[in-house]
Design a protein around this motif. Structure first.
Motif, PDB file in Angstrom:
ATOM      1  N   ARG A  82      37.182  60.931  51.220  1.00 59.88           N
ATOM      2  CA  ARG A  82      38.579  61.210  50.876  1.00 59.88           C
ATOM      3  C   ARG A  82      39.415  60.934  52.124  1.00 59.88           C
ATOM      4  O   ARG A  82      39.066  61.350  53.234  1.00 59.88           O
ATOM      5  CB  ARG A  82      38.718  62.677  50.461  1.00 59.88           C
ATOM      6  CG  ARG A  82      40.129  63.114  50.143  1.00 59.88           C
ATOM      7  CD  ARG A  82      40.101  64.590  49.765  1.00 59.88           C
ATOM      8  NE  ARG A  82      41.394  65.192  49.899  1.00 59.88           N
ATOM      9  CZ  ARG A  82      42.135  65.576  48.863  1.00 59.88           C
ATOM     10  NH1 ARG A  82      41.705  65.421  47.647  1.00 59.88           N
ATOM     11  NH2 ARG A  82      43.313  66.129  49.055  1.00 59.88           N
ATOM     12  N   TYR A  83      40.535  60.234  51.922  1.00 54.53           N
ATOM     13  CA  TYR A  83      41.437  59.904  53.015  1.00 54.53           C
ATOM     14  C   TYR A  83      42.816  60.466  52.713  1.00 54.53           C
ATOM     15  O   TYR A  83      43.209  60.576  51.553  1.00 54.53           O
ATOM     16  CB  TYR A  83      41.521  58.376  53.206  1.00 54.53           C
ATOM     17  CG  TYR A  83      40.202  57.788  53.639  1.00 54.53           C
ATOM     18  CD1 TYR A  83      39.875  57.706  54.985  1.00 54.53           C
ATOM     19  CD2 TYR A  83      39.271  57.368  52.706  1.00 54.53           C
ATOM     20  CE1 TYR A  83      38.656  57.203  55.392  1.00 54.53           C
ATOM     21  CE2 TYR A  83      38.041  56.864  53.097  1.00 54.53           C
ATOM     22  CZ  TYR A  83      37.736  56.780  54.451  1.00 54.53           C
ATOM     23  OH  TYR A  83      36.527  56.297  54.841  1.00 54.53           O
ATOM     24  N   SER A  84      43.546  60.808  53.765  1.00 55.67           N
ATOM     25  CA  SER A  84      44.883  61.372  53.611  1.00 55.67           C
ATOM     26  C   SER A  84      45.830  60.644  54.550  1.00 55.67           C
ATOM     27  O   SER A  84      45.560  60.516  55.749  1.00 55.67           O
ATOM     28  CB  SER A  84      44.870  62.871  53.920  1.00 55.67           C
ATOM     29  OG  SER A  84      44.009  63.533  53.010  1.00 55.67           O
ATOM     30  N   TRP A  85      46.945  60.161  53.978  1.00 55.45           N
ATOM     31  CA  TRP A  85      47.962  59.429  54.721  1.00 55.45           C
ATOM     32  C   TRP A  85      49.207  60.297  54.780  1.00 55.45           C
ATOM     33  O   TRP A  85      49.809  60.614  53.766  1.00 55.45           O
ATOM     34  CB  TRP A  85      48.230  58.110  54.013  1.00 55.45           C
ATOM     35  CG  TRP A  85      49.225  57.199  54.663  1.00 55.45           C
ATOM     36  CD1 TRP A  85      49.588  57.134  55.975  1.00 55.45           C
ATOM     37  CD2 TRP A  85      49.989  56.183  53.999  1.00 55.45           C
ATOM     38  NE1 TRP A  85      50.527  56.151  56.172  1.00 55.45           N
ATOM     39  CE2 TRP A  85      50.784  55.547  54.981  1.00 55.45           C
ATOM     40  CE3 TRP A  85      50.075  55.750  52.675  1.00 55.45           C
ATOM     41  CZ2 TRP A  85      51.658  54.504  54.680  1.00 55.45           C
ATOM     42  CZ3 TRP A  85      50.944  54.709  52.380  1.00 55.45           C
ATOM     43  CH2 TRP A  85      51.725  54.094  53.360  1.00 55.45           C
ATOM     44  N   ILE A  86      49.608  60.690  55.983  1.00 55.76           N
ATOM     45  CA  ILE A  86      50.764  61.570  56.198  1.00 55.76           C
ATOM     46  C   ILE A  86      52.019  60.711  56.357  1.00 55.76           C
ATOM     47  O   ILE A  86      52.061  59.807  57.194  1.00 55.76           O
ATOM     48  CB  ILE A  86      50.566  62.431  57.463  1.00 55.76           C
ATOM     49  CG1 ILE A  86      49.268  63.233  57.365  1.00 55.76           C
ATOM     50  CG2 ILE A  86      51.760  63.345  57.693  1.00 55.76           C
ATOM     51  CD1 ILE A  86      48.861  63.891  58.677  1.00 55.76           C
ATOM     52  N   ILE A  87      53.061  61.027  55.546  1.00 54.96           N
ATOM     53  CA  ILE A  87      54.310  60.262  55.611  1.00 54.96           C
ATOM     54  C   ILE A  87      55.504  61.218  55.654  1.00 54.96           C
ATOM     55  O   ILE A  87      55.813  61.874  54.665  1.00 54.96           O
ATOM     56  CB  ILE A  87      54.475  59.337  54.380  1.00 54.96           C
ATOM     57  CG1 ILE A  87      53.239  58.459  54.180  1.00 54.96           C
ATOM     58  CG2 ILE A  87      55.738  58.487  54.529  1.00 54.96           C
ATOM     59  CD1 ILE A  87      53.244  57.690  52.876  1.00 54.96           C
TER      60      ILE A  87
END
Length: 142
Positions: A82-87
């Motif tokens: 699982r990957y998480s991209w913070i924006i």
């Protein structure tokens, strides 16, 4: 670019996400907002720098979006990871063409406009309205 492998608890991710987009909404805030997470989006394309090294192109990959006070986090899976991209909101740009695309810092994720997208239209409106109110962009037509 703020992409983290969040398959397991990741202290760097927690610290960076709290710093960039704020701590998660409280239970009461989540209820008042009618939820802070999207349903699944089907991913059509991920920009090269966001792609995990072991990207499995044969599998259908899904993503969901989590709202935070100062931005969003896009969570997506690849194989068992699982990957998480913070924006942060000030970097968030969305396009709605043949696909629904989220851009930030020159990177993007394109979502298919299918039933999953249709199920998320109210969520997308909520996300854009939060961005507008956070950035105080009253002069835009929502």
């Amino acid at each position: 670019m703020m992409l983290f492998n969040t398959t397991q608890i990741n202290d760097a991710f927690v610290k960076e996400s709290d710093n960039l987009v704020g701590k998660a909404f409280s239970f009461l805030e989540k209820i008042k907002m009618g939820g802070i997470g999207s349903s699944r989006f089907m991913i059509e394309e991920i920009s090269e720098k966001l792609q995990p090294k072991n990207l499995q192109t044969l599998a259908t990959n899904y993503a969901n979006i989590e709202l935070r006070p100062k931005g969003i986090i896009v969570h997506f899976t690849n194989r068992l990871d699982r990957y998480s991209w913070i924006i942060p909101y000030y970097r968030l740009v969305t396009y709605s063409t043949k696909t629904y695309t989220i851009h930030a810092n020159g990177h993007f994720i394109k979502f298919k406009k299918n039933k999953n997208y249709d199920d998320n239209k109210k969520f997308i409106d909520k996300m854009i309205n939060l961005k507008i109110s956070f950035l105080k962009l009253d002069y835009y037509d929502a």
